[in-house]
Write a protein that holds these residues in place. Structure first.
Motif, short mmCIF file in Angstrom:
data_model
loop_
_atom_site.label_atom_id
_atom_site.label_comp_id
_atom_site.label_asym_id
_atom_site.label_seq_id
_atom_site.Cartn_x
_atom_site.Cartn_y
_atom_site.Cartn_z
N ASN A 63 -1.02 -2.17 8.50
CA ASN A 63 -2.31 -2.51 7.89
C ASN A 63 -2.60 -4.05 8.65
O ASN A 63 -1.85 -4.92 8.04
CB ASN A 63 -1.97 -2.67 6.28
N PRO A 73 -7.88 -2.72 7.56
CA PRO A 73 -6.43 -2.32 7.95
C PRO A 73 -6.20 -1.74 9.33
O PRO A 73 -5.14 -1.90 9.82
CB PRO A 73 -6.38 -1.19 6.91
N GLN A 74 -7.37 -1.35 9.94
CA GLN A 74 -7.30 -0.48 11.27
C GLN A 74 -7.71 -1.48 12.53
O GLN A 74 -7.57 -0.99 13.53
CB GLN A 74 -7.85 0.88 11.29
N GLU A 112 -4.29 -6.23 7.72
CA GLU A 112 -4.60 -7.22 6.88
C GLU A 112 -3.35 -8.08 6.73
O GLU A 112 -3.15 -9.37 6.16
CB GLU A 112 -5.18 -6.87 5.40
N TRP A 113 -2.18 -7.54 6.64
CA TRP A 113 -0.83 -8.32 6.66
C TRP A 113 -0.60 -9.36 7.88
O TRP A 113 -0.14 -10.49 7.67
CB TRP A 113 0.52 -7.13 6.66
N GLN A 138 4.82 0.07 6.80
CA GLN A 138 3.34 0.04 6.15
C GLN A 138 2.63 -1.22 6.22
O GLN A 138 1.23 -1.34 6.43
CB GLN A 138 3.79 0.28 4.62
N ARG A 139 3.39 -2.36 6.39
CA ARG A 139 2.94 -3.66 6.60
C ARG A 139 2.17 -3.70 8.26
O ARG A 139 0.93 -4.21 8.46
CB ARG A 139 3.80 -4.70 6.27
N ALA A 181 0.67 -1.19 -0.04
CA ALA A 181 0.05 -0.10 0.10
C ALA A 181 0.89 1.23 -0.02
O ALA A 181 2.01 1.24 0.49
CB ALA A 181 -0.96 0.12 1.27
N SER A 188 -14.55 1.30 10.22
CA SER A 188 -13.76 0.34 9.35
C SER A 188 -14.53 -0.81 8.91
O SER A 188 -14.28 -1.39 7.79
CB SER A 188 -12.37 -0.04 10.33
#
Length: 581
Positions: free
Chosen positions: A292, A328-329, A294-295, A288-289, A91, A199
């Motif tokens: 997020n 992501p949050q 989702e990672w 960034q991962r 992202a 979210s």
């Protein structure tokens, strides 16, 4: 009997004639279809169709299970936990789309903030350097940690990464920065509620029957609340049971703002003082991962995939994750009733004294360790399990490092749990940070581990020199001195293959710390994936030794390497090394 049969046949014929005389019936049901409806073929077809309907109904009934608490039905797919989680895209930061003027003003604002914030730390550090006063240094380190906390999530994450680089940073600073892993400031429940609803697109009351307003833990990026899901959102556990008790991880409110330009400022400022031991691109990607979730969900799924056999055999557990309630949050995963390894030992390691840092750590005898263990009440109920946990933890990490090349990057004692429901298993949590070595580095890592176990000082030194990222500033004279001192250091810890000079198993963590200290002393910096893998290896050995002080990590790792690489073995000395035990 014959008379009744004739009467039945007569009535049946009259019915057929009457239906045939009905124009609508003749129009809808042609002659061939009417004949087929009374044939043996129609009856066979009807029977097969009935069996099919019965089978589908039975399967649907199997899909419906009852909630154990109130006996109401909850419908969940029986294959839910095995479904793949798609690898999230890399992202871009949301602020990248802003105008150049906005980004320039924002950067100026953050630079001024950091200048004011870190000014006391800079002056304090200069005073410590000039006076070399131990009490002043302790006060300065406390100020440094507090300043980093006030700097926001990028600063705290940067501090965490630095705390895993003893080849660059002093031991007392590393120990202080380690508190950033678990003791970060928390945010209000009002923000938690707002973030969940924004979210996930559902109200908190729609998702949960209960949720605690006070967080049970707070980290750099997020904090965790305990909650109970509504029945229709129940998770499927590793054993097939439904899970409603969950941990809800919610991102802190200013994370997006604090992860935009702060990283550039940190790298530009700190590079004026010392060489930052990892690349900015690498840190940005990891950051960034981690912001997020989702990672993290993807990482947990990948660990479950890699450890299918071990999970089935009850050795290791990774928490179940909600795929439906994922953003992501916000991350929702199964709650683990149990204790972290850190809690079992009350945050202390009975194998060592409370020291100022790695340089001052003293080894205790096994007798002293066992006496110290008796002081920890929580350990008594698990005393028969800890040896098995140590073996499981070793096998899991050896597999991550030497087979999968997909390593949990934050395997400290606060992220390894023991479950009250499954006391024979260990539970690994918080998989937001993972480590993967590049293909060309992995064989060097294996060779380095092998060389350390054997006491091959030449191979240890040459591997470190090869992976040094400061080659331009490292002179031949420095390299010669480095080789001599590495040889001396390794010989302090390895007397013969797998054994220290006193005949005990080699302490890998202590040896790694000493080797990384030599790198720091000679102004050499390892490439980050290799260095962080070594630090993770040292952390893991520390947990294993907490659980079982007699566990021989060296013998076990050599055996694992021999077993995994029996066909393409490059380490010709390994069979000889194993033969000496």
């Amino acid at each position: 009997m014959i008379r009744r049969a004739r009467q039945f046949a007569t009535r049946r014929l009259q019915m057929l004639r009457s239906s045939a005389s009905n124009p609508l019936h003749r129009k809808l049901f042609p002659e061939k279809l009417r004949r087929f409806s009374t044939s043996i073929h129609a009856r066979a077809f009807a029977s097969i169709f009935g069996v099919g309907v019965t089978f589908v109904g039975a399967y649907a009934a199997y899909q419906v299970e009852k909630d154990p608490e109130n006996e109401q039905q909850v419908i969940v797919s029986i294959t839910e936990d095995s479904r793949a989680i798609t690898r999230p895209p890399e992202a871009r930061h949301p602020y990248e789309k802003e105008s150049l003027v906005w980004k320039t003003l924002f950067k100026i604002h953050r630079i001024l903030y950091f200048c004011v914030l870190f000014a006391p730390c800079v002056f304090g550090g200069i005073l410590c350097k000039l006076t070399e006063d131990p009490s002043l240094r302790e006060a300065w380190i406390r100020l440094l940690v507090k300043t980093i906390e006030m700097g926001g999530s990028s600063c705290m994450k940067f501090g965490q990464w630095i705390s895993m680089r003893p080849d660059v940073i002093a031991g007392d600073i590393i120990q202080a920065l380690a508190s950033l892993r678990q003791d970060a400031p928390s945010h209000s429940f009002a923000h938690t509620r707002q973030q969940i609803e924004k979210s996930l697109g559902k109200t908190v009351d729609e998702i949960f029957d209960e949720i605690s307003e006070l967080p049970v833990a707070s980290g750099t990026i997020a904090q965790v609340h305990r909650a109970k899901l509504r029945q229709k959102y129940a998770l499927r556990g590793h054993d097939g049971r439904y899970i409603r008790d969950v941990a809800v991880k919610v991102q802190h409110p200013h994370v997006i703002k604090e992860t935009f330009i702060d990283i550039d400022i940190l790298f530009q400022g700190l590079n004026l003082i010392f060489a930052v031991p990892f690349s900015k691109e690498e840190f940005v990607s990891a950051m960034q991962r981690q912001i997020n979730f989702e990672w993290e969900a993807y990482n947990l799924w990948k660990f479950k995939k890699n450890f299918r056999r071990e999970i089935t055999e009850g050795e290791i557990i990774f928490p179940a994750v909600s795929r439906e309630l994922l953003a992501p949050q916000v991350l929702i995963e199964g709650w683990v009733n149990g204790h972290t390894i850190s809690e079992l030992f009350d945050g202390r390691n009975p194998n060592t004294t409370n020291a100022k840092g790695p340089d001052f750590t003293e080894k205790k005898s096994d007798t002293d360790v066992m006496k110290e263990r008796s002081k920890f009440s929580k350990l008594k109920q698990y005393k028969d399990k800890m040896g098995a946990w140590a073996k499981t933890l070793f096998r899991a990490n050896a597999k991550m490092f030497l087979k999968d090349n997909f390593v949990h990057g934050d395997m400290h004692a606060g992220n390894v749990m023991v479950s009250e429901e499954y006391p024979d298993s260990i539970v690994v949590i918080d998989a937001g940070c993972t480590c993967e070595m590049q293909a060309e580095v992995l064989p060097k890592f294996e060779s380095f581990v092998s060389a350390m176990c054997e006491g091959d000082t030449d191979s240890v030194a040459e591997t470190l020199i090869d992976l040094n990222e400061m080659k331009e500033s490292t002179t031949n004279a420095k390299l010669s001195k480095f080789r001599r001192e590495i040889s001396t250091t390794v010989k302090k810890f390895v007397g013969s293959p797998g054994r220290d000079p006193e005949g005990n198993p080699v302490r890998i963590g202590a040896l790694l710390t000493a080797v990384l200290k030599e790198l720091q002393k000679h102004d050499m910096v390892l490439r980050s994936d290799f260095a962080m893998s070594l630090v993770t290896l040292g952390l893991t050995e520390g947990i294993i030794k907490q659980l079982d002080p007699t566990f021989d990590c060296v013998k076990s790792v050599m055996g694992f390497m021999l077993g995994e690489h029996a066909k393409d073995m490059q380490y010709s000395k390994l069979p000889n090394v194993l033969g000496q035990w």
